[in-house]
Design an enzyme around this catalytic site. Structure first.
Site, PDB file in Angstrom:
ATOM      1  N   ASP A  31       0.060   2.886  22.510  1.00  0.00           N
ATOM      2  CA  ASP A  31      -0.516   4.206  22.291  1.00  0.00           C
ATOM      3  C   ASP A  31      -1.240   4.607  23.566  1.00  0.00           C
ATOM      4  O   ASP A  31      -2.096   3.864  24.056  1.00  0.00           O
ATOM      5  CB  ASP A  31      -1.485   4.202  21.113  1.00  0.00           C
ATOM      6  CG  ASP A  31      -1.891   5.610  20.744  1.00  0.00           C
ATOM      7  OD1 ASP A  31      -1.015   6.364  20.270  1.00  0.00           O
ATOM      8  OD2 ASP A  31      -3.062   5.969  20.958  1.00  0.00           O
ATOM      9  N   THR A  32      -0.863   5.742  24.115  1.00  0.00           N
ATOM     10  CA  THR A  32      -1.467   6.236  25.350  1.00  0.00           C
ATOM     11  C   THR A  32      -2.343   7.436  25.038  1.00  0.00           C
ATOM     12  O   THR A  32      -1.916   8.363  24.354  1.00  0.00           O
ATOM     13  CB  THR A  32      -0.376   6.634  26.372  1.00  0.00           C
ATOM     14  OG1 THR A  32       0.421   5.482  26.661  1.00  0.00           O
ATOM     15  CG2 THR A  32      -0.996   7.151  27.662  1.00  0.00           C
TER      16      THR A  32
END
Length: 190
Positions: free
Chosen positions: A72-73
């Site tokens: 997850d960025t």
């Protein structure tokens, strides 16, 4: 290198391309995951929390020795998380906020294998030049960055002309800190 069978749980074409460039064979399998998180977490804790949540969606789905990679960025400025824009207006406002300033891109990564979860995060500082409103509008109209945290892709036009420098991993800003993922996979291969 010989790695265990890898599943990438991401529809991101950028993450898929990065793993291909590393020479890692993988399959893509997706699971729907609620990406909500508890209040009070730091941005880095949010990224890791969501990556781990995505990995745990595979608790009952992996065969022996398979490893699932999830990520997850997030993009944040002044500890405020900037999500994916829902409109051109929102993208314009976010890019105007980033213009002429430093922000952070944080990617949380989780690897799940044989019931064991390993997770980490990587942070990269990104410095934008001051962007003219016409440049921001041109980018939004041309590249449609609505699937990108922070309303931009570093590998696109705006990154080429508007990012002065980065401190940290380039691939992290694209969406996956490949050097760390590679090292974690090496550990799993021992």
């Amino acid at each position: 290198m010989k790695f265990p069978p890898v599943i990438l749980a991401s529809k991101s074409p950028r993450r898929q391309e990065l793993l291909k460039l590393l020479g890692i064979d993988f399959r893509v399998i997706l699971r729907d995951v609620d990406e909500s998180f508890p209040r009070g977490l730091t941005p880095a804790e949010v990224a890791v929390y969501i990556a781990e949540k995505k990995a745990h969606a595979f608790d009952d789905a992996l065969t022996e020795n398979e490893v699932v990679i999830t990520a997850d960025t997030i993009v944040c400025i002044d500890d405020k998380i900037l999500g994916k824009p829902e409109s051109a207006e929102e993208a314009f406002n976010v890019l105007s906020l980033l213009s002429g300033r430093k922000h952070e891109v944080i990617t949380g990564v989780a690897l799940l294998r044989n019931g064991k979860l390993s997770s980490f995060y990587e942070t990269t500082e990104v410095y934008f030049l001051s962007l003219a409103p016409e440049e921001i509008s041109y980018y939004i109209d041309t590249c449609k960055p609505f699937d990108k945290a922070g309303s931009y892709g570093i590998q696109e036009w705006i990154g080429l002309m508007g990012i002065e420098k980065i401190v940290g991993s380039y691939s992290n800003v694209v969406g996956l800190p490949t050097h760390r993922v590679y090292q974690e996979l090496l550990k799993l291969s021992e």
